[in-house]
Scaffold this motif. Structure first.
Motif, PDB file in Angstrom:
ATOM      1  N   GLU A  49       0.857  -1.191   0.000  1.00 48.12           N
ATOM      2  CA  GLU A  49       0.000   0.000   0.000  1.00 48.12           C
ATOM      3  C   GLU A  49       0.897   1.246   0.000  1.00 48.12           C
ATOM      4  OE1 GLU A  49      -3.913  -1.409   2.498  1.00 48.12           O
ATOM      5  OE2 GLU A  49      -2.237  -0.603   3.636  1.00 48.12           O
ATOM      6  N   LEU A  51       0.001   1.518  -3.263  1.00 44.46           N
ATOM      7  CA  LEU A  51      -0.098   1.099  -4.659  1.00 44.46           C
ATOM      8  C   LEU A  51      -1.296   0.176  -4.818  1.00 44.46           C
ATOM      9  CD1 LEU A  51       3.643   0.361  -5.563  1.00 44.46           C
ATOM     10  CD2 LEU A  51       2.313   2.413  -6.083  1.00 44.46           C
ATOM     11  N   GLN A  52      -1.948   0.277  -5.964  1.00 40.30           N
ATOM     12  CA  GLN A  52      -3.120  -0.543  -6.247  1.00 40.30           C
ATOM     13  C   GLN A  52      -2.902  -1.342  -7.520  1.00 40.30           C
ATOM     14  OE1 GLN A  52      -5.886  -0.824  -4.315  1.00 40.30           O
ATOM     15  NE2 GLN A  52      -4.952   0.558  -2.807  1.00 40.30           N
ATOM     16  N   SER A  86      -0.271   4.227  -8.829  1.00 38.96           N
ATOM     17  CA  SER A  86       0.031   5.064  -7.668  1.00 38.96           C
ATOM     18  C   SER A  86      -1.218   5.812  -7.211  1.00 38.96           C
ATOM     19  CB  SER A  86       1.122   6.072  -8.020  1.00 38.96           C
ATOM     20  OG  SER A  86       0.596   7.116  -8.831  1.00 38.96           O
ATOM     21  N   PRO A  87      -1.190   6.420  -6.001  1.00 43.83           N
ATOM     22  CA  PRO A  87      -2.339   7.202  -5.542  1.00 43.83           C
ATOM     23  C   PRO A  87      -2.692   8.351  -6.490  1.00 43.83           C
ATOM     24  CG  PRO A  87      -0.881   6.730  -3.714  1.00 43.83           C
ATOM     25  CD  PRO A  87      -0.166   6.280  -4.950  1.00 43.83           C
ATOM     26  N   THR A  91       0.446   4.791 -13.729  1.00 41.30           N
ATOM     27  CA  THR A  91       0.657   3.350 -13.900  1.00 41.30           C
ATOM     28  C   THR A  91       2.124   3.074 -14.185  1.00 41.30           C
ATOM     29  OG1 THR A  91      -1.583   3.028 -14.755  1.00 41.30           O
ATOM     30  CG2 THR A  91       0.037   1.318 -15.252  1.00 41.30           C
ATOM     31  N   TYR A  94       6.056  -2.083 -10.260  1.00 39.14           N
ATOM     32  CA  TYR A  94       6.664  -2.254  -8.942  1.00 39.14           C
ATOM     33  C   TYR A  94       7.708  -3.355  -9.066  1.00 39.14           C
ATOM     34  CZ  TYR A  94       7.343  -3.657  -4.108  1.00 39.14           C
ATOM     35  OH  TYR A  94       7.918  -3.989  -2.908  1.00 39.14           O
ATOM     36  N   PHE A 168       8.401   1.632  -9.478  1.00 31.78           N
ATOM     37  CA  PHE A 168       8.198   1.868  -8.057  1.00 31.78           C
ATOM     38  C   PHE A 168       9.147   0.978  -7.257  1.00 31.78           C
ATOM     39  CE2 PHE A 168       3.970   2.476 -10.061  1.00 31.78           C
ATOM     40  CZ  PHE A 168       3.798   3.833  -9.799  1.00 31.78           C
ATOM     41  N   LEU A 186       8.283   4.717  -0.140  1.00 29.67           N
ATOM     42  CA  LEU A 186       7.979   4.241  -1.483  1.00 29.67           C
ATOM     43  C   LEU A 186       8.426   5.301  -2.483  1.00 29.67           C
ATOM     44  CD1 LEU A 186       6.535   1.904  -3.034  1.00 29.67           C
ATOM     45  CD2 LEU A 186       4.474   3.329  -2.980  1.00 29.67           C
ATOM     46  N   LEU A 188       9.183   6.564  -6.615  1.00 27.21           N
ATOM     47  CA  LEU A 188       8.871   6.461  -8.040  1.00 27.21           C
ATOM     48  C   LEU A 188      10.104   6.924  -8.804  1.00 27.21           C
ATOM     49  CD1 LEU A 188       5.685   7.577  -9.938  1.00 27.21           C
ATOM     50  CD2 LEU A 188       7.914   8.450 -10.659  1.00 27.21           C
ATOM     51  N   ILE A 242       6.970   9.064  -2.981  1.00 32.04           N
ATOM     52  CA  ILE A 242       5.528   9.264  -3.152  1.00 32.04           C
ATOM     53  C   ILE A 242       4.725   8.836  -1.934  1.00 32.04           C
ATOM     54  CG2 ILE A 242       5.667   9.087  -5.646  1.00 32.04           C
ATOM     55  CD1 ILE A 242       4.581   6.244  -5.423  1.00 32.04           C
ATOM     56  N   HIS A 243       5.381   8.112  -0.988  1.00 32.42           N
ATOM     57  CA  HIS A 243       4.682   7.724   0.228  1.00 32.42           C
ATOM     58  C   HIS A 243       5.676   7.364   1.324  1.00 32.42           C
ATOM     59  CE1 HIS A 243       1.222   6.352   2.576  1.00 32.42           C
ATOM     60  NE2 HIS A 243       1.939   5.308   2.929  1.00 32.42           N
TER      61      HIS A 243
END
Length: 245
Positions: A49, A51-52, A86-87, A91, A94, A168, A186, A188, A242-243
């Motif tokens: 998370e 990431l989705q 990503s949030p 796209t 990872y 990622f 995390l 990018l 990014i996170h």
């Protein structure tokens, strides 16, 4: 992978590349990439998370040859990745694991904070109208397959867009062994100055197996989606956090 699981990590997993420094030189690269549909639950377990997964869960195995990077003999890396969003809706891939048999590269990359990777013997041979590839770890063949050799030309602009997909990386900052708090982050990473001389769509077959140091089969193949081969030059761009967990 839940954020709570990430926070339990004291170091970046050994087989997960971290971040690269910016300003790397332009390197000629030959890439053979197989994309496949994988198991949704397996991919969710490995993808951190926030990431989705996209609507259709996809993973990739790609073989990259680097020319004149560590000597006259091309350096071969084998990578497994998961397609992720990503949030911000970007796209990319990872990076799950990277392997090479070039010990100099492994040592240099660790010292330079590029891509820590594990030892594995990759093979990529173009012969009789086909590209045969494999990865062997401790005498166990964990990746094996073949692809057509330069079958269907691809538009160069489409190839550049494809290779510009960001990557990622999950990196645990800090030194917990020395009393510093672990700071999972995390990142990018984008490519810079991508030039493509040749690009093809090709048919492919891929088989994955597992080893304790190379569990490629944890992202099982449901069916092959596509395969591409590229002749290109590009360099590493800037990394963006990014996170922070």
């Amino acid at each position: 992978m839940l954020s709570s699981d990430v926070l339990q990590m004291l170091t970046t997993p050994a087989n997960v590349p971290v971040i690269a420094y910016s300003g790397a030189r332009h390197i000629q690269r030959s890439v053979l990439r197989v994309d496949y549909v994988t198991d949704e639950h397996a991919a969710r377990k490995l993808l951190p998370e926030p990431l989705q997964l996209p609507l259709i869960p996809r993973a990739s195995v790609f073989f990259t040859q680097f020319f004149e990077s560590h000597g006259d003999t091309p350096l071969l890396e084998v990578t497994q990745s998961i397609e992720a969003v990503s949030p911000a809706g970007v796209t990319g891939d990872y990076i799950q694991a990277v392997y090479t048999d070039n010990v100099t590269s492994i040592i240099h990359n660790r010292e330079a904070y590029l891509q820590p990777i594990l030892y594995g013997v990759g093979s990529l041979v173009h012969r009789d109208g086909a590209s045969n590839f494999s990865l062997t770890v401790s005498d166990t063949v964990v990746v094996q397959g073949s692809a057509g050799y330069r079958s269907e030309p691809m538009f160069i602009d489409d190839a550049v867009t494809f290779l510009q997909r960001p990557k990622f990386f999950l990196k645990v900052l800090g030194r917990p062994a020395l009393g510093e708090p672990a700071k999972p982050t995390l990142f990018l990473l984008r490519s810079s100055q991508v030039d493509v001389s040749q690009a093809y769509k090709v048919p492919a077959r891929l088989t994955l197996s597992g080893h304790i140091m190379a569990p490629f089969d944890q992202l099982p193949i449901r069916h092959i989606g596509s395969c591409h081969s590229f002749e290109s030059t590009w360099s590493i761009g800037e990394a963006e956090a990014i996170h922070r967990y």
